[in-house]
Design an enzyme around this catalytic site. Structure first.
Site, PDB file in Angstrom:
ATOM      1  N   ILE A 174      30.893  22.961 -35.273  1.00  0.00           N
ATOM      2  CA  ILE A 174      32.192  23.063 -34.584  1.00  0.00           C
ATOM      3  C   ILE A 174      32.024  23.420 -33.118  1.00  0.00           C
ATOM      4  O   ILE A 174      33.009  23.513 -32.377  1.00  0.00           O
ATOM      5  CB  ILE A 174      33.095  24.112 -35.270  1.00  0.00           C
ATOM      6  CG1 ILE A 174      32.396  25.477 -35.367  1.00  0.00           C
ATOM      7  CG2 ILE A 174      33.544  23.621 -36.638  1.00  0.00           C
ATOM      8  CD1 ILE A 174      33.271  26.579 -35.947  1.00  0.00           C
ATOM      9  N   GLY A 175      30.789  23.578 -32.680  1.00  0.00           N
ATOM     10  CA  GLY A 175      30.542  23.872 -31.268  1.00  0.00           C
ATOM     11  C   GLY A 175      29.059  24.028 -31.004  1.00  0.00           C
ATOM     12  O   GLY A 175      28.286  24.353 -31.903  1.00  0.00           O
ATOM     13  N   VAL A 199      27.137  26.329 -33.417  1.00  0.00           N
ATOM     14  CA  VAL A 199      28.087  27.054 -34.258  1.00  0.00           C
ATOM     15  C   VAL A 199      28.549  26.135 -35.397  1.00  0.00           C
ATOM     16  O   VAL A 199      28.985  25.006 -35.159  1.00  0.00           O
ATOM     17  CB  VAL A 199      29.305  27.542 -33.454  1.00  0.00           C
ATOM     18  CG1 VAL A 199      30.238  28.356 -34.353  1.00  0.00           C
ATOM     19  CG2 VAL A 199      28.854  28.389 -32.262  1.00  0.00           C
ATOM     20  N   LYS A 219      26.945  31.327 -36.003  1.00  0.00           N
ATOM     21  CA  LYS A 219      26.285  30.990 -34.732  1.00  0.00           C
ATOM     22  C   LYS A 219      24.771  31.096 -34.888  1.00  0.00           C
ATOM     23  O   LYS A 219      24.230  32.172 -35.118  1.00  0.00           O
ATOM     24  CB  LYS A 219      26.764  31.902 -33.607  1.00  0.00           C
ATOM     25  CG  LYS A 219      26.170  31.541 -32.245  1.00  0.00           C
ATOM     26  CD  LYS A 219      26.877  32.245 -31.095  1.00  0.00           C
ATOM     27  CE  LYS A 219      26.438  33.677 -30.966  1.00  0.00           C
ATOM     28  NZ  LYS A 219      27.000  34.320 -29.743  1.00  0.00           N
ATOM     29  N   ASP A 278      31.696  38.013 -18.615  1.00  0.00           N
ATOM     30  CA  ASP A 278      31.706  36.540 -18.627  1.00  0.00           C
ATOM     31  C   ASP A 278      32.988  36.003 -19.249  1.00  0.00           C
ATOM     32  O   ASP A 278      32.957  35.209 -20.188  1.00  0.00           O
ATOM     33  CB  ASP A 278      30.485  36.022 -19.399  1.00  0.00           C
ATOM     34  CG  ASP A 278      30.278  34.525 -19.203  1.00  0.00           C
ATOM     35  OD1 ASP A 278      30.719  33.989 -18.167  1.00  0.00           O
ATOM     36  OD2 ASP A 278      29.673  33.887 -20.091  1.00  0.00           O
TER      37      ASP A 278
END
Length: 312
Positions: A50-51, A58, A76, A174
């Protein structure tokens, strides 16, 4: 106390079963086996991704309890195993296992198995704020102005907690639209504490300004999207000229005035001139309240006009 002083398992030869006593981190945070993680992601199936970025991949995973209840999670998986990445892996676990807030991602556990460094989080159904702002989808309606305000308020609440809600000030360092995730109810939650730092005790004096100018350029991105353009043109063009077309004509003047005032103050060059995050939160809540009042007033006026037209 830092992880390296707590016997955290970093060695390829050391396993949790070889240690006689659990570490503080293991007492606060569940440790998954690699087999658990593989099963939850269908052996890291590409269809579950998904990422991803240069640092990690991920996956969407799921765990079953008693063969019935399913818990959807985000897994992750770190890429590579350098000392810097290992330090960041440990830092994120240390930070999140001790933090609890509705606007921070919930850490569910981790896996530290030889070369595999994996962190398991709650699953955020609506992805990143960045995706909603920058990846238009004809099937999806753009975020409304009130949704964007609520997301900003959620992020501000999360940061306010980091700055004042723990024994020591936490600097996220960040904050970008990538680092703000949205759950199934569009509630904003801050993620990615790899490079976060612990500051002085909150009760210490003098209290430092803990708002980052770069971090709250996010306030401009939710209305203008093109960060580079608005930062470059901020001194030459009013923000209104770069506003997201989907928002034009939908922001109440009094709401906009409050929103831009706090945004401009967040971007002051001198950190001492920037507001504390608690004030940012309060001002964003005021902006939302003014927008809601304006919407009610406009709805009443439209209803009155419609009624008069019908009578005539």
């Amino acid at each position: 106390m830092f992880i390296k002083y707590m016997g955290f398992c970093c060695s390829k030869q050391t396993s949790s079963s070889q240690r006689q006593y659990p570490t503080v981190i293991e007492e606060l945070c569940h440790q998954f086996s690699l087999s658990d993680i593989r099963k939850s992601t269908n052996d890291f199936n590409e269809k579950q991704i998904i990422g991803s970025d240069d640092l990690c991949i991920v996956y969407k995973g799921s765990f079953q309890y008693n063969g019935v209840t399913e818990c959807i999670v985000a897994v992750k998986r770190m890429k590579g195993n350098t000392e810097e990445k290992l330090r960041q892996f440990k830092n994120e676990i240390e930070m999140l296992c001790q933090l609890r807030h509705p606007n921070l991602i919930t850490l569910l556990g981790f896996c530290n198995d030889k070369d595999e460094k994996i962190i398991v989080y709650e699953y955020m159904a609506n992805g990143t704020l960045h995706h909603h702002l920058y990846h238009s989808d004809a099937k999806k309606v753009p975020l409304t102005w009130k949704q964007r305000l609520k997301i900003c308020i959620g992020a501000a609440r999360g940061l306010h907690y980091l700055h004042t809600g723990a024994k020591r000030i936490i600097f996220h360092r960040d904050i970008t639209p990538y680092k703000i995730l949205l759950d199934s109810n569009m509630v904003a939650k801050l993620v990615d504490f790899r490079i976060s730092l612990k500051g002085p005790h909150y009760a210490s004096k003098p209290k430092p300004k803990t708002i980052s100018k770069d971090g709250f350029i996010v306030l401009l991105e939710v209305v203008c999207k093109d960060k580079l353009k608005i930062v470059e043109n901020r001194q030459r063009q009013p923000v209104e000229e770069n506003i997201d077309p989907s928002l034009k004509g939908k922001i109440a003047a009094e709401c906009w005035e409050v929103f831009m005032d706090i945004t401009e103050r967040c971007l002051k060059f001198d950190p001492n001139e920037r507001p504390a995050m608690g004030e940012v939160e309060v001002q964003l809540e005021l902006a939302l309240s003014l927008q809601e009042k304006a919407d009610i007033r406009n709805t009443c006026e439209d209803y009155t006009l419609l009624s008069l037209t019908t009578l005539n």
